[in-house]
Design a protein around this motif. Sequence first.
Motif, PDB file in Angstrom:
ATOM      1  N   GLU A  32       2.778  -4.048   3.701  1.00  0.00           N
ATOM      2  CA  GLU A  32       2.905  -5.078   2.656  1.00  0.00           C
ATOM      3  C   GLU A  32       2.233  -6.372   3.074  1.00  0.00           C
ATOM      4  OE1 GLU A  32       6.672  -6.141   1.013  1.00  0.00           O
ATOM      5  OE2 GLU A  32       7.146  -4.062   0.510  1.00  0.00           O
ATOM      6  N   ARG A  33       1.689  -7.097   2.088  1.00  0.00           N
ATOM      7  CA  ARG A  33       1.127  -8.431   2.325  1.00  0.00           C
ATOM      8  C   ARG A  33       1.490  -9.320   1.141  1.00  0.00           C
ATOM      9  NH1 ARG A  33      -3.931  -8.874   5.069  1.00  0.00           N
ATOM     10  NH2 ARG A  33      -4.440  -6.928   6.104  1.00  0.00           N
ATOM     11  N   PRO A  34       1.432 -10.634   1.334  1.00  0.00           N
ATOM     12  CA  PRO A  34       1.632 -11.521   0.177  1.00  0.00           C
ATOM     13  C   PRO A  34       0.516 -11.316  -0.842  1.00  0.00           C
ATOM     14  CG  PRO A  34       1.736 -12.728   2.257  1.00  0.00           C
ATOM     15  CD  PRO A  34       1.234 -11.363   2.591  1.00  0.00           C
ATOM     16  N   LEU A  35       0.862 -11.291  -2.121  1.00  0.00           N
ATOM     17  CA  LEU A  35      -0.156 -11.166  -3.173  1.00  0.00           C
ATOM     18  C   LEU A  35      -0.343 -12.494  -3.896  1.00  0.00           C
ATOM     19  CD1 LEU A  35      -2.074  -9.449  -4.923  1.00  0.00           C
ATOM     20  CD2 LEU A  35      -0.113  -8.920  -6.379  1.00  0.00           C
ATOM     21  N   CYS A  36       0.758 -13.102  -4.298  1.00  0.00           N
ATOM     22  CA  CYS A  36       0.629 -14.396  -4.968  1.00  0.00           C
ATOM     23  C   CYS A  36       1.930 -15.169  -4.807  1.00  0.00           C
ATOM     24  CB  CYS A  36       0.288 -14.221  -6.443  1.00  0.00           C
ATOM     25  SG  CYS A  36       1.532 -13.341  -7.367  1.00  0.00           S
ATOM     26  N   SER A  37       1.815 -16.471  -5.043  1.00  0.00           N
ATOM     27  CA  SER A  37       2.967 -17.343  -4.841  1.00  0.00           C
ATOM     28  C   SER A  37       2.896 -18.497  -5.850  1.00  0.00           C
ATOM     29  CB  SER A  37       2.918 -17.882  -3.410  1.00  0.00           C
ATOM     30  OG  SER A  37       3.765 -18.993  -3.299  1.00  0.00           O
ATOM     31  N   VAL A  38       4.028 -19.065  -6.158  1.00  0.00           N
ATOM     32  CA  VAL A  38       4.002 -20.251  -7.031  1.00  0.00           C
ATOM     33  C   VAL A  38       3.454 -21.474  -6.293  1.00  0.00           C
ATOM     34  CG1 VAL A  38       5.823 -19.545  -8.640  1.00  0.00           C
ATOM     35  CG2 VAL A  38       6.451 -20.708  -6.516  1.00  0.00           C
ATOM     36  N   ASP A  78       0.874  -1.175   0.000  1.00  0.00           N
ATOM     37  CA  ASP A  78       0.000   0.000   0.000  1.00  0.00           C
ATOM     38  C   ASP A  78       0.911   1.225   0.000  1.00  0.00           C
ATOM     39  OD1 ASP A  78      -1.535   2.187   0.776  1.00  0.00           O
ATOM     40  OD2 ASP A  78      -2.904   0.952   1.986  1.00  0.00           O
ATOM     41  N   LEU A  79       0.865   2.012  -1.082  1.00  0.00           N
ATOM     42  CA  LEU A  79       1.824   3.115  -1.209  1.00  0.00           C
ATOM     43  C   LEU A  79       1.557   4.252  -0.225  1.00  0.00           C
ATOM     44  CD1 LEU A  79       2.255   3.227  -5.075  1.00  0.00           C
ATOM     45  CD2 LEU A  79       3.924   2.504  -3.369  1.00  0.00           C
ATOM     46  N   ALA A  80       0.335   4.318   0.323  1.00  0.00           N
ATOM     47  CA  ALA A  80       0.040   5.383   1.283  1.00  0.00           C
ATOM     48  C   ALA A  80       0.590   5.040   2.663  1.00  0.00           C
ATOM     49  CB  ALA A  80      -1.467   5.622   1.360  1.00  0.00           C
ATOM     50  N   THR A  81       0.521   3.761   3.034  1.00  0.00           N
ATOM     51  CA  THR A  81       0.920   3.370   4.400  1.00  0.00           C
ATOM     52  C   THR A  81       2.247   2.614   4.447  1.00  0.00           C
ATOM     53  OG1 THR A  81      -0.174   1.246   4.218  1.00  0.00           O
ATOM     54  CG2 THR A  81      -1.525   3.090   5.031  1.00  0.00           C
ATOM     55  N   GLY A  82       2.673   2.088   3.310  1.00  0.00           N
ATOM     56  CA  GLY A  82       3.898   1.270   3.287  1.00  0.00           C
ATOM     57  C   GLY A  82       3.671  -0.165   3.726  1.00  0.00           C
TER      58      GLY A  82
END
Length: 367
Positions: free
Chosen positions: A37-43, A31-35
């Motif tokens: 991060e969370r996982p989005l996708c994985s193999v 999130d560019l406003a708060t910094g």
Amino acid sequence: MDLRTQGLPVGGVASPRVLVAGKTVGYRVRDLATGEERPLCSVEPPGIPFRRFFFSPEGLASANAALARAVRTAEVIVADEVGPLELIGGGFTPGIRAALGSPAFLVFTVRPSLVDEVRAWASVAAPAIALDSPPGQPRGPDATRALFDRIAADHDRWTDGAGPLAGSRASLARAAALVRPQPGERLLDIGIGTGAFAAQVAQAGTEVWGVDPSPRMLARCRAAHPDYHLREGHFLQLPVPDAAFDIVVSSFAFHHLSPVEYDDAFREIGRVLSPGGQFLLLDIMFASEADREAARAALGELWDDEETYPLVPTVERAARQAGACDVVAHRVSELHWVVTGTKPRGRDQRTGGRPWAAGVVGGILPV
Ligand SMILES: C[S@@+](CC[C@H](N)C(=O)[O-])C[C@H]1O[C@@H](n2cnc3c(N)ncnc32)[C@H](O)[C@@H]1O
């Protein structure tokens, strides 16, 4: 440029890559406003499968929430890596649709092959700025050496996997059948890696030399082939004497060079070949820019933008420019080509090396 330092309220999402041993194994969403991060996708599962990734519903929800919040608070909204998932209505689509209705300045990053489709999907006639010059920017020698040092132990398991290297084992065998060293001849393999190609080309009595920038790849090669003469080095500066080799080969290493280095690489090959000696270069290559772009679009995430897969005519031209004759291209699989050629014996006799065994292998298509 950090837009926040310019005093502009920025919102939206970036998608940093998750790398393991130099390979992309997933993406995170920031999130560019708060910094945050969370996982989005994985193999690896779990998640919603799409192409080679499993998408996290929580990651997607937080990305869309960040985009929706940006519509209310930001003057600049960023959506990083808008691509195939959005084109079918998934991924960041709800957040981007909201952003498209806002007066904010929008910045989307999109792979070059998808720019027109994303424009049509978003119904915007926005300008596109190339952030990377196609077909990609090579990693550079230090990062390449570090990459192969990291993956040396697993290299032989991966090289036949998905992506541009798929089918490389069969291509090695087809390419190896194109060159037949005579007893006692000396062979040099540039980018020898663990020795997979040299071992297929060499016959009883062939003296094998190998050059590679990665000490760990060389260590594995040494363990498997204690009789090979191995040196640390690279295409542009081969640590071997002039005119010392009857045959120079290379497999799946040339694409680590940048196109401006091709001429110098062929000059080095010409320097180390004996008159009448022959070279064979096997790699991921394309007959035309259109073919390369089509493959890039088809492979999607599996395409590696840090590698430059050359055009066959460019490689042929560089070889001839360096003085090679009898330069011939052979297609050995959908994405793999071999370029062969000869170092002339002298001014009056352009060729004179042994004939290539072209055409002996079923499925090889001389171009
Ligand atoms: C994909 S591996 C292929 C190894 C082997 N030729 C094979 O086909 O199994 C690429 C190899 O090229 C080497 N390489 C990378 N950049 C190189 C360069 N500039 N000159 C020579 N070799 C290079 C790497 O260290 C690595 O061992």
